[in-house]
Design a protein around this motif. Structure first.
Motif, PDB file in Angstrom:
ATOM      1  N   CYS A   1       0.963  -1.343  -0.067  1.00 39.47           N
ATOM      2  CA  CYS A   1       0.098   0.045   0.030  1.00 39.47           C
ATOM      3  C   CYS A   1       0.897   1.013   0.005  1.00 39.47           C
ATOM      4  CB  CYS A   1      -0.967   0.200   1.109  1.00 39.47           C
ATOM      5  SG  CYS A   1      -2.024   1.518   1.254  1.00 39.47           S
ATOM      6  N   LEU A   2       0.529   2.246  -0.929  1.00 41.23           N
ATOM      7  CA  LEU A   2       1.250   3.428  -0.835  1.00 41.23           C
ATOM      8  C   LEU A   2       0.283   4.454  -0.073  1.00 41.23           C
ATOM      9  CD1 LEU A   2       2.315   3.617  -4.636  1.00 41.23           C
ATOM     10  CD2 LEU A   2       3.788   3.096  -2.575  1.00 41.23           C
ATOM     11  N   TYR A   3       0.693   5.558   0.724  1.00 44.87           N
ATOM     12  CA  TYR A   3      -0.081   6.472   1.023  1.00 44.87           C
ATOM     13  C   TYR A   3       0.594   7.763   1.326  1.00 44.87           C
ATOM     14  CZ  TYR A   3       2.414   5.563   5.652  1.00 44.87           C
ATOM     15  OH  TYR A   3       3.416   5.446   6.664  1.00 44.87           O
ATOM     16  N   VAL A   4      -0.120   8.814   1.257  1.00 40.81           N
ATOM     17  CA  VAL A   4       0.477  10.155   1.358  1.00 40.81           C
ATOM     18  C   VAL A   4      -0.681  11.239   1.979  1.00 40.81           C
ATOM     19  CG1 VAL A   4      -0.894  10.808  -1.081  1.00 40.81           C
ATOM     20  CG2 VAL A   4       1.299  11.680  -0.355  1.00 40.81           C
ATOM     21  N   GLU A   5       0.041  12.063   2.520  1.00 38.89           N
ATOM     22  CA  GLU A   5      -0.787  13.324   2.970  1.00 38.89           C
ATOM     23  C   GLU A   5      -0.335  14.386   1.829  1.00 38.89           C
ATOM     24  OE1 GLU A   5       1.726  12.121   5.094  1.00 38.89           O
ATOM     25  OE2 GLU A   5       0.518  10.662   5.591  1.00 38.89           O
ATOM     26  N   ALA A   6      -1.691  14.449   1.013  1.00 40.71           N
ATOM     27  CA  ALA A   6      -1.650  15.468  -0.249  1.00 40.71           C
ATOM     28  C   ALA A   6      -2.265  16.681  -0.193  1.00 40.71           C
ATOM     29  CB  ALA A   6      -2.221  14.805  -1.386  1.00 40.71           C
ATOM     30  N   SER A   7      -1.579  17.707  -0.316  1.00 40.39           N
ATOM     31  CA  SER A   7      -1.834  19.120  -0.362  1.00 40.39           C
ATOM     32  C   SER A   7      -3.124  19.256  -1.093  1.00 40.39           C
ATOM     33  CB  SER A   7      -0.733  20.012  -0.753  1.00 40.39           C
ATOM     34  OG  SER A   7      -0.491  19.961  -2.264  1.00 40.39           O
ATOM     35  N   LEU A   8      -3.658  20.381  -1.139  1.00 43.23           N
ATOM     36  CA  LEU A   8      -4.871  20.776  -1.992  1.00 43.23           C
ATOM     37  C   LEU A   8      -4.438  20.616  -3.441  1.00 43.23           C
ATOM     38  CD1 LEU A   8      -6.367  23.994   0.143  1.00 43.23           C
ATOM     39  CD2 LEU A   8      -7.404  21.565  -0.371  1.00 43.23           C
ATOM     40  N   VAL A   9      -3.256  21.050  -3.742  1.00 46.12           N
ATOM     41  CA  VAL A   9      -2.921  20.977  -5.147  1.00 46.12           C
ATOM     42  C   VAL A   9      -2.390  19.559  -5.740  1.00 46.12           C
ATOM     43  CG1 VAL A   9      -2.237  23.546  -5.409  1.00 46.12           C
ATOM     44  CG2 VAL A   9      -0.460  21.701  -4.578  1.00 46.12           C
ATOM     45  N   ALA A  10      -1.796  18.799  -4.595  1.00 44.48           N
ATOM     46  CA  ALA A  10      -1.353  17.475  -5.234  1.00 44.48           C
ATOM     47  C   ALA A  10      -2.510  16.464  -4.972  1.00 44.48           C
ATOM     48  CB  ALA A  10      -0.188  16.898  -4.082  1.00 44.48           C
ATOM     49  N   ASN A  11      -3.391  16.701  -4.418  1.00 42.38           N
ATOM     50  CA  ASN A  11      -4.728  15.729  -4.389  1.00 42.38           C
ATOM     51  C   ASN A  11      -5.118  15.427  -5.682  1.00 42.38           C
ATOM     52  OD1 ASN A  11      -7.636  15.278  -4.420  1.00 42.38           O
ATOM     53  ND2 ASN A  11      -7.443  15.199  -2.135  1.00 42.38           N
ATOM     54  N   PRO A  12      -5.681  16.262  -6.754  1.00 44.80           N
ATOM     55  CA  PRO A  12      -5.960  15.656  -8.075  1.00 44.80           C
ATOM     56  C   PRO A  12      -4.659  14.875  -8.472  1.00 44.80           C
ATOM     57  CG  PRO A  12      -6.267  18.134  -7.895  1.00 44.80           C
ATOM     58  CD  PRO A  12      -5.615  17.768  -6.708  1.00 44.80           C
ATOM     59  N   PHE A  13      -3.568  15.185  -8.612  1.00 42.01           N
ATOM     60  CA  PHE A  13      -2.435  14.362  -9.040  1.00 42.01           C
ATOM     61  C   PHE A  13      -2.687  12.795  -8.538  1.00 42.01           C
ATOM     62  CE2 PHE A  13       1.748  12.149  -8.665  1.00 42.01           C
ATOM     63  CZ  PHE A  13       2.115  12.337  -9.951  1.00 42.01           C
ATOM     64  N   PHE A  14      -2.594  12.587  -7.219  1.00 44.23           N
ATOM     65  CA  PHE A  14      -2.971  11.338  -6.802  1.00 44.23           C
ATOM     66  C   PHE A  14      -4.107  10.589  -6.885  1.00 44.23           C
ATOM     67  CE2 PHE A  14       0.838  13.109  -4.303  1.00 44.23           C
ATOM     68  CZ  PHE A  14       1.598  12.111  -4.579  1.00 44.23           C
ATOM     69  N   GLU A  15      -5.321  11.278  -6.934  1.00 44.08           N
ATOM     70  CA  GLU A  15      -6.655  10.840  -7.491  1.00 44.08           C
ATOM     71  C   GLU A  15      -6.524  10.206  -8.595  1.00 44.08           C
ATOM     72  OE1 GLU A  15      -9.749  13.651  -6.633  1.00 44.08           O
ATOM     73  OE2 GLU A  15     -10.191  12.624  -4.668  1.00 44.08           O
ATOM     74  N   HIS A  16      -5.955  11.011  -9.674  1.00 47.60           N
ATOM     75  CA  HIS A  16      -5.604  10.512 -11.035  1.00 47.60           C
ATOM     76  C   HIS A  16      -4.960   9.084 -11.086  1.00 47.60           C
ATOM     77  CE1 HIS A  16      -6.243  11.358 -15.129  1.00 47.60           C
ATOM     78  NE2 HIS A  16      -5.072  10.982 -15.421  1.00 47.60           N
ATOM     79  N   ARG A  17      -4.135   8.982 -10.211  1.00 49.25           N
ATOM     80  CA  ARG A  17      -3.353   7.537 -10.208  1.00 49.25           C
ATOM     81  C   ARG A  17      -3.877   6.766  -9.203  1.00 49.25           C
ATOM     82  NH1 ARG A  17      -1.481  11.821 -12.020  1.00 49.25           N
ATOM     83  NH2 ARG A  17       0.012  11.813 -13.545  1.00 49.25           N
ATOM     84  N   GLY A  18      -5.215   6.786  -9.065  1.00 44.31           N
ATOM     85  CA  GLY A  18      -5.968   5.702  -8.161  1.00 44.31           C
ATOM     86  C   GLY A  18      -5.922   5.613  -6.616  1.00 44.31           C
ATOM     87  N   PHE A  19      -5.290   6.788  -6.290  1.00 44.37           N
ATOM     88  CA  PHE A  19      -5.540   6.862  -4.791  1.00 44.37           C
ATOM     89  C   PHE A  19      -6.844   7.321  -4.293  1.00 44.37           C
ATOM     90  CE2 PHE A  19      -0.884   6.863  -5.539  1.00 44.37           C
ATOM     91  CZ  PHE A  19      -0.398   6.789  -4.066  1.00 44.37           C
ATOM     92  N   SER A  20      -7.088   7.067  -3.091  1.00 43.44           N
ATOM     93  CA  SER A  20      -8.439   7.447  -2.565  1.00 43.44           C
ATOM     94  C   SER A  20      -8.312   8.216  -1.177  1.00 43.44           C
ATOM     95  CB  SER A  20      -9.251   6.012  -2.112  1.00 43.44           C
ATOM     96  OG  SER A  20      -9.565   5.145  -3.273  1.00 43.44           O
ATOM     97  N   VAL A  21      -8.992   9.095  -0.989  1.00 39.57           N
ATOM     98  CA  VAL A  21      -9.129  10.086   0.142  1.00 39.57           C
ATOM     99  C   VAL A  21      -9.595   9.205   1.142  1.00 39.57           C
ATOM    100  CG1 VAL A  21      -9.906  12.158   1.118  1.00 39.57           C
ATOM    101  CG2 VAL A  21      -9.198  12.223  -1.264  1.00 39.57           C
ATOM    102  N   VAL A  22      -8.706   8.962   2.310  1.00 33.56           N
ATOM    103  CA  VAL A  22      -9.133   8.321   3.702  1.00 33.56           C
ATOM    104  C   VAL A  22      -9.623   9.426   4.617  1.00 33.56           C
ATOM    105  CG1 VAL A  22      -8.308   7.171   5.528  1.00 33.56           C
ATOM    106  CG2 VAL A  22      -7.301   6.647   3.307  1.00 33.56           C
TER     107      VAL A  22
END
Length: 168
Positions: A111-132
């Motif tokens: 599992c990969l996990y990240v604390e994404a900023s407001l600007v990074a959130n779309p980048f990670f969502e586009h790569r299949g990450f889900s907001v916890v």
């Protein structure tokens, strides 16, 4: 663009890239006070050199200049993902992420996990990450919003590529 392992001679350049990247964020997204709290002036190069020596990020180079970096901890935590403001939207973060993903799979990280900023959130969502969850982090009395996100890696999606995802 060349993706390489970290080398200590790039520490100051990476620290400057981080600072410039944060301070280039639209003030409608994060205020100047929030950006200063996130990336204080002056840059603490000694702290950055120590951090980078531990984190050993992947770095993106164009010719000899660092244009981005990404960090992967042994437990799957992506601690930093930053692209120089002059190189955003050119696939730098996508290339770094692809290298990180290959490394995570080689190390059998589940599992990969990240604390994404407001600007990074779309980048990670586009790569299949889900907001916890949405987080509000307080530093020196200043609130910063980010999102805890995760992506599970499974054996049957190892061949799945995100190379065509380039909105960074």
């Amino acid at each position: 663009m060349d993706i390489q392992a970290y080398s200590a001679d790039k520490a100051m350049e990476i620290a400057d890239l981080f600072y410039k990247s944060v301070h280039a964020i639209d003030p409608l997204v994060y205020t100047p006070k929030q950006k200063e709290t996130w990336a204080p002036t002056p840059v603490d190069y000694e702290r950055w050199a120590e951090r980078l020596n531990v984190k050993q990020p992947f770095i993106a180079l164009i010719e000899t200049s660092v244009v981005g970096f990404i960090e992967l901890d042994a437990d799957g935590h992506i601690d930093c993902t930053y692209t120089h403001p002059d190189f955003q939207g050119r696939g730098v973060a996508s290339s770094l992420y692809e290298r990180l993903l290959a490394e995570a799979r080689a190390k059998s990280i589940k599992c990969l996990y990240v604390e994404a900023s407001l600007v990074a959130n779309p980048f990670f969502e586009h790569r299949g990450f889900s907001v916890v969850k949405r987080n509000e982090v307080k530093r020196n009395g200043v609130s910063l919003v980010n999102f805890s996100m995760e992506k599970y890696l499974s054996p049957n999606n190892q061949m799945q590529s995100t190379a065509n995802a380039s909105d960074d």
